[in-house]
Design a protein around this motif. Structure first.
Motif, PDB file in Angstrom:
ATOM      1  N   GLU A 158      10.021  11.715   6.261  1.00 20.45           N
ATOM      2  CA  GLU A 158       8.863  10.803   6.305  1.00 20.45           C
ATOM      3  C   GLU A 158       7.565  11.563   6.127  1.00 20.45           C
ATOM      4  N   ASN A 159       7.502  12.760   6.665  1.00 29.62           N
ATOM      5  CA  ASN A 159       6.302  13.583   6.461  1.00 29.62           C
ATOM      6  C   ASN A 159       6.144  13.956   4.991  1.00 29.62           C
ATOM      7  N   ARG A 191       4.344   0.344   3.766  1.00 31.48           N
ATOM      8  CA  ARG A 191       5.676  -0.269   3.665  1.00 31.48           C
ATOM      9  C   ARG A 191       5.589  -1.787   3.787  1.00 31.48           C
ATOM     10  N   ASP A 192       4.748  -2.350   2.918  1.00 30.51           N
ATOM     11  CA  ASP A 192       4.513  -3.793   2.920  1.00 30.51           C
ATOM     12  C   ASP A 192       4.646  -4.302   1.486  1.00 30.51           C
ATOM     13  N   THR A 193       5.255  -5.450   1.313  1.00 30.24           N
ATOM     14  CA  THR A 193       5.433  -6.024  -0.019  1.00 30.24           C
ATOM     15  C   THR A 193       4.334  -7.024  -0.371  1.00 30.24           C
ATOM     16  N   ALA A 249       0.772   2.576  -4.358  1.00 31.44           N
ATOM     17  CA  ALA A 249       0.747   3.648  -3.368  1.00 31.44           C
ATOM     18  C   ALA A 249       0.411   3.105  -1.990  1.00 31.44           C
ATOM     19  N   ARG A 250      -0.522   2.175  -1.949  1.00 33.26           N
ATOM     20  CA  ARG A 250      -0.878   1.556  -0.669  1.00 33.26           C
ATOM     21  C   ARG A 250       0.308   0.776  -0.094  1.00 33.26           C
ATOM     22  N   LEU A 269       2.601  10.751  -1.020  1.00 24.43           N
ATOM     23  CA  LEU A 269       1.734   9.595  -1.271  1.00 24.43           C
ATOM     24  C   LEU A 269       0.265   9.997  -1.260  1.00 24.43           C
ATOM     25  N   TYR A 270      -0.097  10.882  -0.345  1.00 22.51           N
ATOM     26  CA  TYR A 270      -1.484  11.354  -0.322  1.00 22.51           C
ATOM     27  C   TYR A 270      -1.834  12.097  -1.610  1.00 22.51           C
TER      28      TYR A 270
END
Length: 119
Positions: free
Chosen positions: A5-6, A62-64, A56-57, A12-13
């Protein structure tokens, strides 16, 4: 938070940083674009960058929720690009001229012995 996850978060950053840098370069291209076609292409890439940023956001939180927005933006970007391309194609279409074989900007041939009357 696990190690994977890290790694995901850092990737992503990095992706967001690359999107921001690409956006800045894109703004420079829109500002300096030597032709209308360059600016139109830059606006199409701008839509793609916004979609990438929303992706990316969405991955970060973790939202659709952003997926339909991304789809609408992709559609608008595509139709906008096609519209601009058609506009440029119509604008840059060569104009028909009278008298084939004559260089453009020259006057049509007149029979010898006639006087020019008017413009």
């Amino acid at each position: 938070m696990s190690a994977t996850e890290n790694v995901d978060r850092w990737l992503l950053y990095v992706a967001v940083a690359m999107i921001v840098v690409a956006g800045l370069l894109l703004l420079a291209r829109i500002w300096r674009g030597p032709s209308m076609l360059d600016r139109a292409l830059s606006l199409d890439v701008c839509a793609a960058l916004i979609i990438a940023g929303l992706g990316a956001r969405a991955a970060l939180v973790r939202d659709t929720f952003y997926f339909p927005i991304m789809l609408v933006l992709a559609f608008l970007g595509f139709t906008g690009s096609v519209g601009i391309a058609r506009f440029i194609a119509v604008r840059d279409r060569p104009r028909p001229h009278h008298g084939a074989g004559r260089p453009s900007g020259t006057k049509p041939d007149r029979p010898s012995g006639t006087k020019e009357t008017g413009p």
